[in-house]
Design a protein around this motif. Structure first.
Motif, PDB file in Angstrom:
ATOM      1  N   ALA A 184      66.544  43.273  25.198  1.00  0.00           N
ATOM      2  CA  ALA A 184      65.199  43.781  24.939  1.00  0.00           C
ATOM      3  C   ALA A 184      64.577  43.120  23.723  1.00  0.00           C
ATOM      4  O   ALA A 184      63.370  42.838  23.690  1.00  0.00           O
ATOM      5  N   THR A 185      65.398  42.852  22.695  1.00  0.00           N
ATOM      6  CA  THR A 185      64.881  42.416  21.406  1.00  0.00           C
ATOM      7  C   THR A 185      64.674  40.911  21.294  1.00  0.00           C
ATOM      8  O   THR A 185      63.670  40.453  20.742  1.00  0.00           O
ATOM      9  N   VAL A 186      65.623  40.119  21.781  1.00  0.00           N
ATOM     10  CA  VAL A 186      65.549  38.668  21.560  1.00  0.00           C
ATOM     11  C   VAL A 186      64.265  38.046  22.116  1.00  0.00           C
ATOM     12  O   VAL A 186      63.620  37.245  21.425  1.00  0.00           O
ATOM     13  N   PRO A 187      63.831  38.376  23.346  1.00  0.00           N
ATOM     14  CA  PRO A 187      62.610  37.727  23.854  1.00  0.00           C
ATOM     15  C   PRO A 187      61.373  37.956  22.985  1.00  0.00           C
ATOM     16  O   PRO A 187      60.505  37.077  22.910  1.00  0.00           O
ATOM     17  N   VAL A 188      61.260  39.111  22.340  1.00  0.00           N
ATOM     18  CA  VAL A 188      60.078  39.384  21.520  1.00  0.00           C
ATOM     19  C   VAL A 188      60.256  38.886  20.090  1.00  0.00           C
ATOM     20  O   VAL A 188      59.350  39.035  19.267  1.00  0.00           O
ATOM     21  N   SER A 189      61.412  38.266  19.824  1.00  0.00           N
ATOM     22  CA  SER A 189      61.713  37.809  18.466  1.00  0.00           C
ATOM     23  C   SER A 189      61.636  36.291  18.328  1.00  0.00           C
ATOM     24  O   SER A 189      61.911  35.752  17.249  1.00  0.00           O
ATOM     25  N   ILE A 190      61.315  35.592  19.408  1.00  0.00           N
ATOM     26  CA  ILE A 190      61.258  34.136  19.385  1.00  0.00           C
ATOM     27  C   ILE A 190      59.971  33.670  20.056  1.00  0.00           C
ATOM     28  O   ILE A 190      59.284  34.447  20.727  1.00  0.00           O
ATOM     29  N   PHE A 191      59.665  32.392  19.878  1.00  0.00           N
ATOM     30  CA  PHE A 191      58.468  31.816  20.488  1.00  0.00           C
ATOM     31  C   PHE A 191      58.814  31.099  21.787  1.00  0.00           C
ATOM     32  O   PHE A 191      59.883  30.501  21.926  1.00  0.00           O
ATOM     33  N   ASP A 192      57.889  31.169  22.721  1.00  0.00           N
ATOM     34  CA  ASP A 192      57.954  30.397  23.959  1.00  0.00           C
ATOM     35  C   ASP A 192      57.376  29.016  23.644  1.00  0.00           C
ATOM     36  O   ASP A 192      56.174  28.875  23.407  1.00  0.00           O
ATOM     37  N   GLN A 193      58.224  27.993  23.645  1.00  0.00           N
ATOM     38  CA  GLN A 193      57.798  26.653  23.244  1.00  0.00           C
ATOM     39  C   GLN A 193      57.810  25.654  24.402  1.00  0.00           C
ATOM     40  O   GLN A 193      57.873  24.445  24.185  1.00  0.00           O
ATOM     41  N   ARG A 194      57.700  26.146  25.596  1.00  0.00           N
ATOM     42  CA  ARG A 194      57.626  25.248  26.751  1.00  0.00           C
ATOM     43  C   ARG A 194      56.350  24.402  26.695  1.00  0.00           C
ATOM     44  O   ARG A 194      55.307  24.865  26.230  1.00  0.00           O
ATOM     45  N   GLU A 195      56.469  23.176  27.201  1.00  0.00           N
ATOM     46  CA  GLU A 195      55.310  22.273  27.287  1.00  0.00           C
ATOM     47  C   GLU A 195      54.609  22.093  25.943  1.00  0.00           C
ATOM     48  O   GLU A 195      53.398  21.865  25.883  1.00  0.00           O
TER      49      GLU A 195
END
Length: 334
Positions: free
Chosen positions: A53-64
């Motif tokens: 639950a926590t990790v996805p909201v704690s990092i940035f999506d840096q695709r493309e």
């Protein structure tokens, strides 16, 4: 944003929630159980849920080359059973949807663990998840929209510093896994990405339903875009189940393939182990449509419980089914 552990106290086993509160690390009791055997699976599931639950909201999506936030939709599933189905329907990205799938599995595992404990314990765990979701959302509101955290909240959260078990208890949550899945979807259209996500779900679901998950008769693993299965001591043979490549213009197909390790050093031919080897295809079962998860799970379970059957499968002729399965051989390379 919480780490869970168990602690013996006065003849019972306490489940503790450990979290940051300002500059301190504090703990509180979630509930108590009669034995560590009952507490262990609950603690394990809670730790997986917290990390997923926590990790996805704690990092940035840096695709493309972008810098964006991942969705927060998955948080609703922590407290709303009706929202769990949404964990299996998104198309955001291969990595995020993989996390949602694993979160769904962790919540199901928690349900199974709680089925063996008294009702007051189940209610205490549900209350704990409510607290975790609420305070994480409040912290996100402060971070993204400068909405002050309500008085009385005790759990602190910092972007890029999630307070979860080391590694999140899942290889999926590592930077390596996220970047690998990001590379898998480079250049895909939205439609192709949706197809890749659907194939990933089928692959992982099939593997999780099979007895290969806990098999000790060989090496069994799933890592998109394939399942790898290599029973021990079976004539250097191994099997893969591979999804189509969504980026191929001509549209590749699902493929069950049997291969044999060939030694890179010819002098090692006939030995039990090779210093290095290359996989050589023995046969293919190319599928006209996506298989059902149960059919793939049955294939893997058969191989996990009867590893010697792979030698017989490798001799199957074109047009024949791999014995005991629904997969027909479409080409051979013997």
């Amino acid at each position: 944003m919480t780490i869970y552990c168990q602690h013996a106290n006065r003849g019972k086993t306490q489940i503790l929630a450990v979290h940051r509160s300002g500059d301190d690390v504090v703990s509180s009791t979630v509930t108590s159980l009669e034995s560590p055997d009952l507490a262990a699976p609950v603690v394990d599931a809670l730790n997986r849920i917290s990390a997923l639950a926590t990790v996805p909201v704690s990092i940035f999506d840096q695709r493309e080359g972008q810098v964006a936030s991942y969705p927060v939709n998955h948080l609703a599933a922590l407290t709303d059973r009706a929202a769990r189905v949404d964990l299996l329907t998104g198309v955001h990205s291969l990595w995020y949807e993989s996390v949602c799938l694993e979160l769904h599995q962790a919540l199901t595992t928690l349900d199974d663990a709680l089925a063996a404990v008294p009702q007051p314990v189940r209610l205490a765990v549900e209350k704990e998840l409510e607290t975790e979701e609420r305070e994480l959302r409040d912290a996100l509101g402060d971070y993204t929209e400068a909405v002050p955290v309500p008085e009385g909240n005790s759990r602190s959260w910092d972007h890029e510093q999630p307070f979860v078990p080391y590694g999140g208890g899942s290889l999926l949550l590592t930077n390596r896994s996220r970047r690998r899945l990001d590379r898998q979807e480079e250049g895909l259209t939205d439609e192709q990405r949706a197809a890749a996500v659907a194939n990933l779900r089928l692959l992982v679901t099939a593997f999780e339903r099979s007895s290969a998950v806990e098999a000790d008769s060989g090496i069994f693993s799933v890592e998109y875009p394939e399942i790898f299965a290599e029973p021990f001591d079976e004539d250097h043979l191994f099997l893969t189940v591979r999804t189509p490549d969504p980026g191929e213009a001509d549209g590749s197909a699902w493929d069950v393939e049997i291969c044999r390790w060939e030694p890179d050093n010819p002098d090692e031919e006939g030995e039990d182990e090779y210093s290095s080897a290359t996989g050589a295809s023995v046969l293919h079962c190319m599928l006209p449509t996506a298989p059902s998860p149960d059919d793939v799970a049955d294939l893997l379970s058969r191989l996990a419980t009867e590893p010697g059957i792979l030698v017989g499968w490798a001799e199957t002729q074109v047009g024949e089914l791999l014995a005991g399965t629904k997969f027909a051989v479409t080409s051979v390379n013997r």
